[in-house]
Structures are given as C-alpha cells and as structure tokens.
Design a protein around this motif. Structure first.
Motif, PDB file in Angstrom:
ATOM      1  N   LYS A  60      41.070 -20.788  48.580  1.00 31.73           N
ATOM      2  CA  LYS A  60      41.909 -21.902  48.994  1.00 31.73           C
ATOM      3  C   LYS A  60      41.886 -22.008  50.517  1.00 31.73           C
ATOM      4  O   LYS A  60      41.936 -20.993  51.210  1.00 31.73           O
ATOM      5  CB  LYS A  60      43.355 -21.688  48.536  1.00 31.73           C
ATOM      6  N   LEU A  61      41.829 -23.213  51.015  1.00 40.08           N
ATOM      7  CA  LEU A  61      41.916 -23.477  52.449  1.00 40.08           C
ATOM      8  C   LEU A  61      43.206 -24.245  52.690  1.00 40.08           C
ATOM      9  O   LEU A  61      43.274 -25.458  52.450  1.00 40.08           O
ATOM     10  CB  LEU A  61      40.709 -24.283  52.925  1.00 40.08           C
ATOM     11  N   THR A  62      44.222 -23.541  53.142  1.00 41.07           N
ATOM     12  CA  THR A  62      45.527 -24.177  53.260  1.00 41.07           C
ATOM     13  C   THR A  62      46.365 -23.503  54.329  1.00 41.07           C
ATOM     14  O   THR A  62      46.208 -22.314  54.610  1.00 41.07           O
ATOM     15  CB  THR A  62      46.280 -24.141  51.914  1.00 41.07           C
ATOM     16  N   SER A  63      47.259 -24.283  54.911  1.00 41.45           N
ATOM     17  CA  SER A  63      48.245 -23.767  55.862  1.00 41.45           C
ATOM     18  C   SER A  63      49.522 -23.346  55.167  1.00 41.45           C
ATOM     19  O   SER A  63      50.440 -22.828  55.822  1.00 41.45           O
ATOM     20  CB  SER A  63      48.594 -24.849  56.896  1.00 41.45           C
ATOM     21  N   GLN A  64      49.592 -23.555  53.863  1.00 42.51           N
ATOM     22  CA  GLN A  64      50.809 -23.233  53.108  1.00 42.51           C
ATOM     23  C   GLN A  64      50.670 -21.840  52.503  1.00 42.51           C
ATOM     24  O   GLN A  64      50.134 -21.667  51.412  1.00 42.51           O
ATOM     25  CB  GLN A  64      51.057 -24.280  52.015  1.00 42.51           C
ATOM     26  N   HIS A  65      51.177 -20.861  53.205  1.00 42.41           N
ATOM     27  CA  HIS A  65      51.041 -19.470  52.795  1.00 42.41           C
ATOM     28  C   HIS A  65      52.350 -18.985  52.188  1.00 42.41           C
ATOM     29  O   HIS A  65      53.087 -18.197  52.779  1.00 42.41           O
ATOM     30  CB  HIS A  65      50.629 -18.615  53.989  1.00 42.41           C
ATOM     31  N   GLY A  66      52.634 -19.484  50.981  1.00 37.70           N
ATOM     32  CA  GLY A  66      53.939 -19.238  50.394  1.00 37.70           C
ATOM     33  C   GLY A  66      54.997 -20.014  51.165  1.00 37.70           C
ATOM     34  O   GLY A  66      54.733 -21.040  51.775  1.00 37.70           O
ATOM     35  N   LEU A  67      56.218 -19.500  51.139  1.00 34.61           N
ATOM     36  CA  LEU A  67      57.318 -20.135  51.879  1.00 34.61           C
ATOM     37  C   LEU A  67      57.497 -19.409  53.208  1.00 34.61           C
ATOM     38  O   LEU A  67      58.557 -18.867  53.518  1.00 34.61           O
ATOM     39  CB  LEU A  67      58.606 -20.088  51.050  1.00 34.61           C
ATOM     40  N   ILE A  68      56.452 -19.421  54.020  1.00 32.74           N
ATOM     41  CA  ILE A  68      56.428 -18.594  55.221  1.00 32.74           C
ATOM     42  C   ILE A  68      57.152 -19.215  56.406  1.00 32.74           C
ATOM     43  O   ILE A  68      57.661 -18.505  57.284  1.00 32.74           O
ATOM     44  CB  ILE A  68      54.977 -18.255  55.616  1.00 32.74           C
ATOM     45  N   VAL A  80      53.555 -25.107  46.546  1.00 30.66           N
ATOM     46  CA  VAL A  80      54.279 -23.881  46.201  1.00 30.66           C
ATOM     47  C   VAL A  80      55.457 -24.295  45.321  1.00 30.66           C
ATOM     48  O   VAL A  80      56.314 -25.082  45.741  1.00 30.66           O
ATOM     49  CB  VAL A  80      54.776 -23.141  47.455  1.00 30.66           C
ATOM     50  N   TYR A  81      55.478 -23.789  44.087  1.00 29.48           N
ATOM     51  CA  TYR A  81      56.487 -24.196  43.116  1.00 29.48           C
ATOM     52  C   TYR A  81      57.499 -23.070  42.904  1.00 29.48           C
ATOM     53  O   TYR A  81      57.243 -21.898  43.198  1.00 29.48           O
ATOM     54  CB  TYR A  81      55.840 -24.574  41.781  1.00 29.48           C
ATOM     55  N   SER A  82      58.659 -23.450  42.410  1.00 28.89           N
ATOM     56  CA  SER A  82      59.710 -22.483  42.099  1.00 28.89           C
ATOM     57  C   SER A  82      60.140 -22.649  40.649  1.00 28.89           C
ATOM     58  O   SER A  82      60.243 -23.770  40.152  1.00 28.89           O
ATOM     59  CB  SER A  82      60.912 -22.672  43.025  1.00 28.89           C
ATOM     60  N   ARG A  83      60.412 -21.530  40.001  1.00 28.68           N
ATOM     61  CA  ARG A  83      60.882 -21.558  38.611  1.00 28.68           C
ATOM     62  C   ARG A  83      62.338 -21.115  38.501  1.00 28.68           C
ATOM     63  O   ARG A  83      62.888 -21.089  37.404  1.00 28.68           O
ATOM     64  CB  ARG A  83      60.002 -20.655  37.752  1.00 28.68           C
ATOM     65  N   GLN A  84      62.950 -20.763  39.640  1.00 31.75           N
ATOM     66  CA  GLN A  84      64.275 -20.149  39.575  1.00 31.75           C
ATOM     67  C   GLN A  84      65.355 -20.885  40.359  1.00 31.75           C
ATOM     68  O   GLN A  84      66.526 -20.685  40.100  1.00 31.75           O
ATOM     69  CB  GLN A  84      64.186 -18.699  40.080  1.00 31.75           C
TER      70      GLN A  84
END
Length: 433
Positions: A67-75, A120-124
């Motif tokens: 993946k090429l992305t700037s979204q590294h989790g909820l950093i 980045v998705y959340s299930r909680q």
C-alpha cells in the motif's frame, strides 16, 4: 508458498563482491529503502554502491501488502497529542510528498500502479475516528468520515483518505535498479577503519547508510531497545467480491484488505515475533465465515520493525557516528516511508538541510512506555533456559510451529528448523552442535 509479488516478477541478478572497491556512499541492504536511497543519490550525482546479503528484495520488501498511503492507522491524533500539531503536519507532508514521488516515477514504470482511496475503519466506536478527523481538519487535509463500507462485517464507519495508491513492489524495483551498482550475496560482516568488510572484499566508503530492516550494529544507537519486531500474515483469495479501495482496522493487528489482479489480499493475524498469535489460521477462519466460496491461491508472512513512538528512525545512526546513517522502524508502512527516508537521507549525506529530518531523528527521546516493555522482554528471555539461543544478543529462541522456525522474542531474529538465518538482526546461522 511465496508471495504473489515473488511469483509474478523477476528481478535482475547482480554479482557477488570480489576484491576491494571504493565509493562515496555505501548502502547496506537491498530492500525498498536501500534501493530508493541509492536511486535518489544516483539521481543527485553521488557515487553509490548497494551491498545486499542475499538477493535484492529478498526480505520484507517481497512480502509487503504494497500500500502507498499517508494513512498509517489513526496516527495523526496520536502525533498531535504527543508532539503537537506541527509534528502531525510534518509527518503528513513527508508521506504525501513520498506518495507524489511514487506517482511521478510510476508513469514510466509498468508496476500495476493504481490510485485508490484508503480507509481506516472502526468496529467498536466512533470517538477515535472523530478525534483523528478533528486533527486532520486542522491540517486542512481532505479526509472524510464515511459509513456503509463494502466490507463483509459491520463497522461503525471509517476515515477515508482520497488519492492514495497501490502497486506491485518488485515490478517497481525492476525499473528503479537499472543504473545502480549492486552486489548481491555480499553480507557486510562488520565496519572497521578499513571500511565495510564482506566475505570476499572490502568496500571503502566515505559514508555508510544502514538499510538492513533491523540495524545490525549494536555498538551505537541502542536499537536493540528502541525496536521490536512483529509478524503478520497474508492470504491471497480468488472467487471473492473485490471492494473498491484499501482498508485497515483501527485496532492493532486487525484486518487489512486490498486487491490485485482479481485477488483479494487479506492481512492480519499479527503478533510480536516469538509470541503466539492468530496467524494464517485466524485469516482462514475469517475467509471461511465470510467468503465460503473463496480459493486460497497464495499465503505468506512478513515482519515489521516497530519503533517506540510509531515513527521511523531516519537519519544519523547515533550522535557519535557522523558518517553513519540509518533507516528503520517503519511500523508496517515501509513502502511509503522508504521513499520519505530516501529523500531525507539523500539530503543529509550531502550536507543539506531537510525539513523532516528533526522529526524522524534516531536520537529523539526514548521516554516511552514501549522502552520498558522491550527491556523487560529482553531480560526475561536472556534469563530463560533454552537449548537454542539467538547469536545476536543471546536471547532464548522459541519454536514457531506454524512457520516451522526458531524465533527470537527479544529482537525478532528468525532461523529455519535447520538453523539457517531467515530474518535479522542476527548476522549468521545458529551454531551447529
């Protein structure tokens, strides 16, 4: 099985070093970070050599999800909380510029590059998403909170980054390495006053950049305390619905999804190297429950260096080594941050200022909870009786039944059942009894 990248691409072969050579810069390590460093230096007119222990891209680069992305989790909310908004801004800009560099290079390289959104998705719960979005809004970044995600399980929503990308990493490297000077099957045994000593010769260099995934020089930098390694697993599935975009669970060791060539790449099952975890069994159970018609066409595992604060270490190896540099601790985002590292290091070794260098400096503060965890893990395993011990620093090795390997819980070295080195920081095989 090998990764789909290894099965679908061939890289050129290079000779082993025989005799002594001289260069301005030696890059140790022929993965994505090392090869991009050499590429950037070559483009700037700097004489450079790459020395790789095995074949180029034979390590983690060949086992990435690419993946090429700037979204590294909820950093970004974490960075803003710890280092202020400016730290989050610099991190975002460094990775967005790296992504732009990939985009420009891939115009002329056939490497299955495609623009995709990343979510980045959340299930909680949504509070973590809202906190992240609030920081991104202050950074004027066009992220958005989205629902109704095309995933086979319920979510409460996600944060979507537009205009991210995915690619085939080995096809990309085949276009990058064409004009580079590379020696394969040339492990660097040590650095001394004469240069970088290999099995069959010495490389004399004014500057050395260590891009060996986990730094192998223990005398400087305390990387054995600043890093630990984590295993994660991937299944390539056919005969399943392919969602648009790329996806990642906000939870640590949650699921990652992206597609390639009508296949879904399902990642997850992660755990600290040398510990137990879900592995492929967790992914297989998920696939059986949600994609009962799926066919597994490939499976592989990879290993990531995790830093104390979630950011890579890029820059001078230590405060006392002015001509020695490092790029490590990519925290599962080695594709994008390898490009960021290459751009930073190409400036630093030429004596140029780089606006991102202070943020990623390896000499930044060690005051993080993870440091104590790493130290405790090392102490416990050093004191654990064991028939097999890691030659890196002597920790007790653990048997990994799933991958049939001997793994080090301290620093992540791995060895085959017969004792052959699989992953560093160890530099050699287990001693034969």
């Amino acid at each position: 099985m090998e990764s789909i990248w290894r099965e679908s691409a061939q890289l050129p072969q290079y000779p082993q070093l025989e005799g002594d050579v001289s260069t301005d810069v030696l890059v140790i390590g022929g993965g994505m970070a090392g090869l991009l460093c050499a590429y950037q230096l070559k483009k700037a007119g700097v004489d450079c050599i790459v020395a790789e222990r095995k074949r180029i891209a034979s390590g983690v680069t060949g086992d990435t999800t690419a993946k090429l992305t700037s979204q590294h989790g909820l950093i970004y909310s974490k960075l803003a909380k710890k280092g202020g908004l400016e730290a989050a801004k610099l991190y975002l800009r460094a990775n967005e510029e790296a992504l732009s560099e990939y985009r420009a290079l891939c115009v002329d390289i056939s490497c299955d590059f495609s623009e995709q959104s990343h979510t980045v998705y959340s299930r909680q719960g949504v509070q973590n998403l809202e906190d992240e979005l609030a920081v991104l809004s202050r950074l004027n970044y066009p992220a958005e909170l989205v629902g109704g995600l095309p995933l086979p399980f319920p979510t409460v929503g996600g944060i979507r980054f537009p205009h991210q990308a995915q690619f085939h990493p080995l096809k990309f490297l085949s276009g990058i390495v064409k004009n580079l000077t590379i020696y394969e099957n040339t492990p660097v045994l040590c650095l001394d006053k004469t240069g970088a000593v290999t099995e069959h010769g010495t490389v004399h260099a004014n500057t050395v950049i260590v891009c060996t995934h986990f730094p192998f020089l223990n005398k400087h930098g305390s990387y054995f305390l600043k890093l630990y390694q984590q295993r994660s697993y991937v299944l390539a599935l056919e005969n399943v619905p392919i969602p648009d975009g790329m996806y990642l669970d906000a939870r640590e060791n949650g699921l990652s999804l992206r597609s390639w060539d009508e296949k879904l790449l399902l990642g997850g099952g992660g755990h600290r190297t040398g510990k137990s975890g879900g592995g492929w069994a967790e992914l297989e159970a998920f696939a059986q429950a949600h994609y009962p018609e799926a066919k597994i066409v490939s499976r592989w595992a990879t290993q990531d260096c995790m830093s104390l604060d979630g950011m890579p270490y890029i820059g001078q190896y230590s405060a006392s080594t002015p001509n020695l540099y490092v790029a490590t601790g990519f925290n599962k985002w080695g594709m994008t941050t390898s490009m960021a590292a290459a751009r930073i290091l190409a400036d630093l070794v030429r004596g140029r200022e780089n606006p991102y260098a202070p943020l990623f400096s390896p000499s930044r503060s060690l005051l993080h909870r993870q440091l104590g965890i790493n130290a405790l893990e090392a102490t416990v395993n050093l004191l654990t009786p064991s028939r097999k011990r890691c030659p890196h620093l002597g920790c007790s090795l653990k048997w990994n039944a799933q991958e049939r390997s001997w793994d080090c819980p301290c620093h992540g070295s791995r060895f085959s059942e017969g004792g052959q080195l699989l992953d560093n920081p160890a530099t050699g095989d287990l001693p034969k009894k």
